[in-house]
Design a protein around this motif. Structure first.
Motif, PDB file in Angstrom:
ATOM      1  N   PHE A   1       0.827  -1.210   0.000  1.00 21.81           N
ATOM      2  CA  PHE A   1       0.000   0.000   0.000  1.00 21.81           C
ATOM      3  C   PHE A   1       0.861   1.259   0.000  1.00 21.81           C
ATOM      4  O   PHE A   1       0.460   2.277  -0.560  1.00 21.81           O
ATOM      5  N   ALA A   2       2.016   1.235   0.614  1.00 23.73           N
ATOM      6  CA  ALA A   2       2.904   2.399   0.620  1.00 23.73           C
ATOM      7  C   ALA A   2       3.466   2.674  -0.767  1.00 23.73           C
ATOM      8  O   ALA A   2       3.790   3.818  -1.100  1.00 23.73           O
ATOM      9  N   ALA A   3       3.565   1.654  -1.600  1.00 21.13           N
ATOM     10  CA  ALA A   3       4.099   1.820  -2.951  1.00 21.13           C
ATOM     11  C   ALA A   3       3.077   2.392  -3.919  1.00 21.13           C
ATOM     12  O   ALA A   3       3.434   2.823  -5.011  1.00 21.13           O
ATOM     13  N   LEU A   4       1.798   2.407  -3.551  1.00 20.43           N
ATOM     14  CA  LEU A   4       0.759   2.943  -4.439  1.00 20.43           C
ATOM     15  C   LEU A   4       0.862   4.462  -4.534  1.00 20.43           C
ATOM     16  O   LEU A   4       1.205   5.132  -3.552  1.00 20.43           O
ATOM     17  N   PRO A   5       0.526   5.040  -5.690  1.00 22.11           N
ATOM     18  CA  PRO A   5       0.518   6.496  -5.789  1.00 22.11           C
ATOM     19  C   PRO A   5      -0.659   7.082  -5.020  1.00 22.11           C
ATOM     20  O   PRO A   5      -1.629   6.389  -4.695  1.00 22.11           O
ATOM     21  N   ALA A   6      -0.585   8.390  -4.733  1.00 24.60           N
ATOM     22  CA  ALA A   6      -1.623   9.038  -3.918  1.00 24.60           C
ATOM     23  C   ALA A   6      -2.974   9.039  -4.618  1.00 24.60           C
ATOM     24  O   ALA A   6      -4.017   8.910  -3.965  1.00 24.60           O
ATOM     25  N   TRP A   7      -2.997   9.182  -5.931  1.00 29.66           N
ATOM     26  CA  TRP A   7      -4.281   9.245  -6.625  1.00 29.66           C
ATOM     27  C   TRP A   7      -5.030   7.918  -6.548  1.00 29.66           C
ATOM     28  O   TRP A   7      -6.252   7.885  -6.606  1.00 29.66           O
ATOM     29  N   ALA A   8      -4.315   6.798  -6.400  1.00 29.77           N
ATOM     30  CA  ALA A   8      -4.978   5.501  -6.295  1.00 29.77           C
ATOM     31  C   ALA A   8      -5.756   5.407  -4.985  1.00 29.77           C
ATOM     32  O   ALA A   8      -6.841   4.814  -4.936  1.00 29.77           O
ATOM     33  N   THR A   9      -5.240   6.003  -3.921  1.00 32.18           N
ATOM     34  CA  THR A   9      -5.951   6.009  -2.638  1.00 32.18           C
ATOM     35  C   THR A   9      -7.233   6.824  -2.742  1.00 32.18           C
ATOM     36  O   THR A   9      -8.291   6.411  -2.241  1.00 32.18           O
ATOM     37  N   ILE A  10      -7.151   7.968  -3.403  1.00 39.85           N
ATOM     38  CA  ILE A  10      -8.331   8.836  -3.538  1.00 39.85           C
ATOM     39  C   ILE A  10      -9.388   8.167  -4.412  1.00 39.85           C
ATOM     40  O   ILE A  10     -10.581   8.151  -4.069  1.00 39.85           O
ATOM     41  N   VAL A  11      -8.998   7.589  -5.542  1.00 35.83           N
ATOM     42  CA  VAL A  11      -9.957   6.924  -6.433  1.00 35.83           C
ATOM     43  C   VAL A  11     -10.551   5.692  -5.759  1.00 35.83           C
ATOM     44  O   VAL A  11     -11.764   5.454  -5.831  1.00 35.83           O
ATOM     45  N   GLY A  12      -9.718   4.910  -5.082  1.00 37.71           N
ATOM     46  CA  GLY A  12     -10.233   3.724  -4.379  1.00 37.71           C
ATOM     47  C   GLY A  12     -11.198   4.104  -3.271  1.00 37.71           C
ATOM     48  O   GLY A  12     -12.236   3.447  -3.087  1.00 37.71           O
ATOM     49  N   GLY A  13     -10.876   5.148  -2.514  1.00 39.40           N
ATOM     50  CA  GLY A  13     -11.792   5.603  -1.458  1.00 39.40           C
ATOM     51  C   GLY A  13     -13.103   6.098  -2.021  1.00 39.40           C
ATOM     52  O   GLY A  13     -14.177   5.859  -1.450  1.00 39.40           O
ATOM     53  N   GLY A  14     -13.060   6.809  -3.148  1.00 37.21           N
ATOM     54  CA  GLY A  14     -14.295   7.276  -3.790  1.00 37.21           C
ATOM     55  C   GLY A  14     -15.160   6.122  -4.276  1.00 37.21           C
ATOM     56  O   GLY A  14     -16.396   6.166  -4.157  1.00 37.21           O
ATOM     57  N   MET A  15     -14.538   5.080  -4.809  1.00 35.94           N
ATOM     58  CA  MET A  15     -15.313   3.922  -5.277  1.00 35.94           C
ATOM     59  C   MET A  15     -15.952   3.173  -4.106  1.00 35.94           C
ATOM     60  O   MET A  15     -17.108   2.730  -4.195  1.00 35.94           O
ATOM     61  N   ILE A  16     -15.222   3.049  -3.018  1.00 34.40           N
ATOM     62  CA  ILE A  16     -15.780   2.382  -1.837  1.00 34.40           C
ATOM     63  C   ILE A  16     -16.936   3.202  -1.267  1.00 34.40           C
ATOM     64  O   ILE A  16     -17.980   2.658  -0.883  1.00 34.40           O
ATOM     65  N   ALA A  17     -16.778   4.542  -1.217  1.00 32.76           N
ATOM     66  CA  ALA A  17     -17.857   5.405  -0.717  1.00 32.76           C
ATOM     67  C   ALA A  17     -19.092   5.309  -1.600  1.00 32.76           C
ATOM     68  O   ALA A  17     -20.227   5.288  -1.096  1.00 32.76           O
ATOM     69  N   ALA A  18     -18.919   5.248  -2.908  1.00 28.26           N
ATOM     70  CA  ALA A  18     -20.060   5.119  -3.815  1.00 28.26           C
ATOM     71  C   ALA A  18     -20.758   3.773  -3.623  1.00 28.26           C
ATOM     72  O   ALA A  18     -22.001   3.701  -3.625  1.00 28.26           O
ATOM     73  N   LEU A  19     -20.009   2.716  -3.436  1.00 31.76           N
ATOM     74  CA  LEU A  19     -20.600   1.395  -3.221  1.00 31.76           C
ATOM     75  C   LEU A  19     -21.372   1.343  -1.908  1.00 31.76           C
ATOM     76  O   LEU A  19     -22.507   0.835  -1.851  1.00 31.76           O
ATOM     77  N   VAL A  20     -20.783   1.883  -0.846  1.00 34.86           N
ATOM     78  CA  VAL A  20     -21.466   1.898   0.450  1.00 34.86           C
ATOM     79  C   VAL A  20     -22.721   2.761   0.372  1.00 34.86           C
ATOM     80  O   VAL A  20     -23.782   2.405   0.917  1.00 34.86           O
ATOM     81  N   GLY A  21     -22.653   3.887  -0.342  1.00 31.80           N
ATOM     82  CA  GLY A  21     -23.832   4.744  -0.508  1.00 31.80           C
ATOM     83  C   GLY A  21     -24.939   4.038  -1.269  1.00 31.80           C
ATOM     84  O   GLY A  21     -26.123   4.158  -0.921  1.00 31.80           O
ATOM     85  N   ALA A  22     -24.596   3.305  -2.298  1.00 30.08           N
ATOM     86  CA  ALA A  22     -25.620   2.580  -3.083  1.00 30.08           C
ATOM     87  C   ALA A  22     -26.238   1.475  -2.223  1.00 30.08           C
ATOM     88  O   ALA A  22     -27.465   1.260  -2.274  1.00 30.08           O
ATOM     89  N   LEU A  23     -25.435   0.763  -1.462  1.00 27.40           N
ATOM     90  CA  LEU A  23     -25.976  -0.292  -0.603  1.00 27.40           C
ATOM     91  C   LEU A  23     -26.857   0.290   0.499  1.00 27.40           C
ATOM     92  O   LEU A  23     -27.932  -0.258   0.812  1.00 27.40           O
ATOM     93  N   LEU A  24     -26.411   1.381   1.094  1.00 28.28           N
ATOM     94  CA  LEU A  24     -27.212   2.009   2.158  1.00 28.28           C
ATOM     95  C   LEU A  24     -28.510   2.601   1.605  1.00 28.28           C
ATOM     96  O   LEU A  24     -29.571   2.478   2.238  1.00 28.28           O
ATOM     97  N   GLY A  25     -28.449   3.200   0.416  1.00 30.59           N
ATOM     98  CA  GLY A  25     -29.665   3.721  -0.224  1.00 30.59           C
ATOM     99  C   GLY A  25     -30.651   2.623  -0.542  1.00 30.59           C
ATOM    100  O   GLY A  25     -31.862   2.777  -0.389  1.00 30.59           O
ATOM    101  N   GLY A  26     -30.138   1.478  -1.021  1.00 31.13           N
ATOM    102  CA  GLY A  26     -31.026   0.352  -1.314  1.00 31.13           C
ATOM    103  C   GLY A  26     -31.629  -0.228  -0.039  1.00 31.13           C
ATOM    104  O   GLY A  26     -32.788  -0.648  -0.020  1.00 31.13           O
ATOM    105  N   ALA A  27     -30.879  -0.218   1.042  1.00 32.25           N
ATOM    106  CA  ALA A  27     -31.394  -0.746   2.305  1.00 32.25           C
ATOM    107  C   ALA A  27     -32.441   0.194   2.887  1.00 32.25           C
ATOM    108  O   ALA A  27     -33.441  -0.256   3.472  1.00 32.25           O
ATOM    109  N   LEU A  28     -32.245   1.497   2.753  1.00 36.59           N
ATOM    110  CA  LEU A  28     -33.205   2.453   3.292  1.00 36.59           C
ATOM    111  C   LEU A  28     -34.464   2.553   2.454  1.00 36.59           C
ATOM    112  O   LEU A  28     -35.509   2.978   2.938  1.00 36.59           O
ATOM    113  N   GLN A  29     -34.396   2.171   1.206  1.00 40.87           N
ATOM    114  CA  GLN A  29     -35.562   2.215   0.325  1.00 40.87           C
ATOM    115  C   GLN A  29     -36.596   1.181   0.762  1.00 40.87           C
ATOM    116  O   GLN A  29     -37.791   1.401   0.628  1.00 40.87           O
ATOM    117  N   VAL A  30     -36.171   0.080   1.306  1.00 39.63           N
ATOM    118  CA  VAL A  30     -37.073  -0.983   1.714  1.00 39.63           C
ATOM    119  C   VAL A  30     -37.789  -0.576   2.917  1.00 39.63           C
ATOM    120  O   VAL A  30     -38.456  -0.095   3.495  1.00 39.63           O
TER     121      VAL A  30
END
Length: 81
Positions: free
Chosen positions: A52-81
């Motif tokens: 993980f230390a060898a990864l560039p900084a932009w990979a951390t930001i993009v990976g965090g954004g993708m995880i946040a989008a996935l968690v948001g979609a799952l939470l939105g789907g759970a709250l819709q029910v």
């Protein structure tokens, strides 16, 4: 063989070459057991922290954004029910 080739072989090898002379060749000896360990080609592995230390900084930001989008979609789907 032509006489010229015979003469060339005699000068090169010190004896006359004959086209019907058998070739002195043996196949290589095969080993039945390889004494090296199976994982001999691998060096010491790097730890997860080093990877993980060898990864560039932009990979951390993009990976965090993708995880946040996935968690948001799952939470939105759970709250819709």
């Amino acid at each position: 063989m032509t006489p010229a080739r015979r003469q060339y072989a005699h000068q090169a090898y010190g004896r006359t070459a004959d086209a019907f002379e058998p070739v002195a060749w043996r196949p290589p000896v095969s080993k039945r057991f390889d004494p090296r360990p199976a994982n001999d080609g691998y060096g010491p592995g790097s730890s997860l922290r080093e990877d993980f230390a060898a990864l560039p900084a932009w990979a951390t930001i993009v990976g965090g954004g993708m995880i946040a989008a996935l968690v948001g979609a799952l939470l939105g789907g759970a709250l819709q029910v």
